[in-house]
Scaffold this active site. Sequence first.
Site, PDB file in Angstrom:
ATOM      1  N   CYS A   1       0.820  -1.047  -0.058  1.00  0.00           N
ATOM      2  CA  CYS A   1      -0.090  -0.123  -0.067  1.00  0.00           C
ATOM      3  C   CYS A   1       0.954   1.153  -0.096  1.00  0.00           C
ATOM      4  CB  CYS A   1      -1.017   0.056   1.208  1.00  0.00           C
ATOM      5  SG  CYS A   1      -0.093   0.026   2.835  1.00  0.00           S
TER       6      CYS A   1
ATOM      7  N   ASP B   1       2.403   2.425   2.502  1.00  0.00           N
ATOM      8  CA  ASP B   1       2.428   3.267   3.804  1.00  0.00           C
ATOM      9  C   ASP B   1       3.616   2.918   4.697  1.00  0.00           C
ATOM     10  OD1 ASP B   1       0.119   4.228   2.975  1.00  0.00           O
ATOM     11  OD2 ASP B   1      -1.291   2.909   4.426  1.00  0.00           O
TER      12      ASP B   1
ATOM     13  N   CYS C   1      -2.755   4.827   6.531  1.00  0.00           N
ATOM     14  CA  CYS C   1      -4.120   5.159   6.185  1.00  0.00           C
ATOM     15  C   CYS C   1      -4.711   5.140   7.584  1.00  0.00           C
ATOM     16  CB  CYS C   1      -4.669   3.673   5.565  1.00  0.00           C
ATOM     17  SG  CYS C   1      -4.436   2.232   6.880  1.00  0.00           S
TER      18      CYS C   1
ATOM     19  N   CYS D   1      -2.689  -3.173   8.510  1.00  0.00           N
ATOM     20  CA  CYS D   1      -2.141  -1.917   8.969  1.00  0.00           C
ATOM     21  C   CYS D   1      -1.655  -2.102  10.294  1.00  0.00           C
ATOM     22  CB  CYS D   1      -3.425  -0.926   8.863  1.00  0.00           C
ATOM     23  SG  CYS D   1      -4.438  -1.071   7.188  1.00  0.00           S
TER      24      CYS D   1
HETATM   25 FE1  FES Z   1      -1.487   0.768   4.202  1.00  0.00          FE
HETATM   26 FE2  FES Z   1      -3.332   0.497   6.021  1.00  0.00          FE
HETATM   27  S1  FES Z   1      -3.646   0.315   3.841  1.00  0.00           S
HETATM   28  S2  FES Z   1      -1.328   0.533   6.346  1.00  0.00           S
END
Ligand code: FES
Length: 147
Positions: free
Chosen positions: A33, A35, A59, A103
């Site tokens: 993702c 992140d 997120c 996450c």
């Molecule tokens: Fe990437 Fe939640 S979608 S940490």
Amino acid sequence: MYSEKVMDHFQNPRNVGEIENASGVGTVGNAKCGDIMRIFLDIDENQIIQDVKFKTFGCGAAVATSSMATELVKGKSIEEAMKITNKAVMEALDGLPPVKVHCSLLAEEAIHAALWDYAEKNGIKIEGLEKPKSDIHEGEEEEEEDY
Ligand code: FES
């Protein structure tokens, strides 16, 4: 879909920021993702976590889980902090939707990475702590990657 606690920690995240001259800093990412999570720990001479802060490009679920994780490790010994898993964090938040469970791993791994950094800087070994991954999917089984 999100519990009230998740919404609260997402909207009013605790312990956001940085610690200057932190005892340990850990950064992990999730290549899927994109992140990123960074955790700063201030650990005193008795190995008690006096302060903890986090910064994230993550997120809402990553923000909420990190906020709760930092609340749970603050004031704890390293040994106690090692026992705080992403499951414990999710329970404290009254759960997360299944697609968001990964996450919560960002916070757990970033705390471990910060503890690893602290241990390396101080030449100590922390029981049960393994070398951190920079990407939470590293070494994961194929079949677990189905979200
Ligand atoms: Fe990437 Fe939640 S979608 S940490």
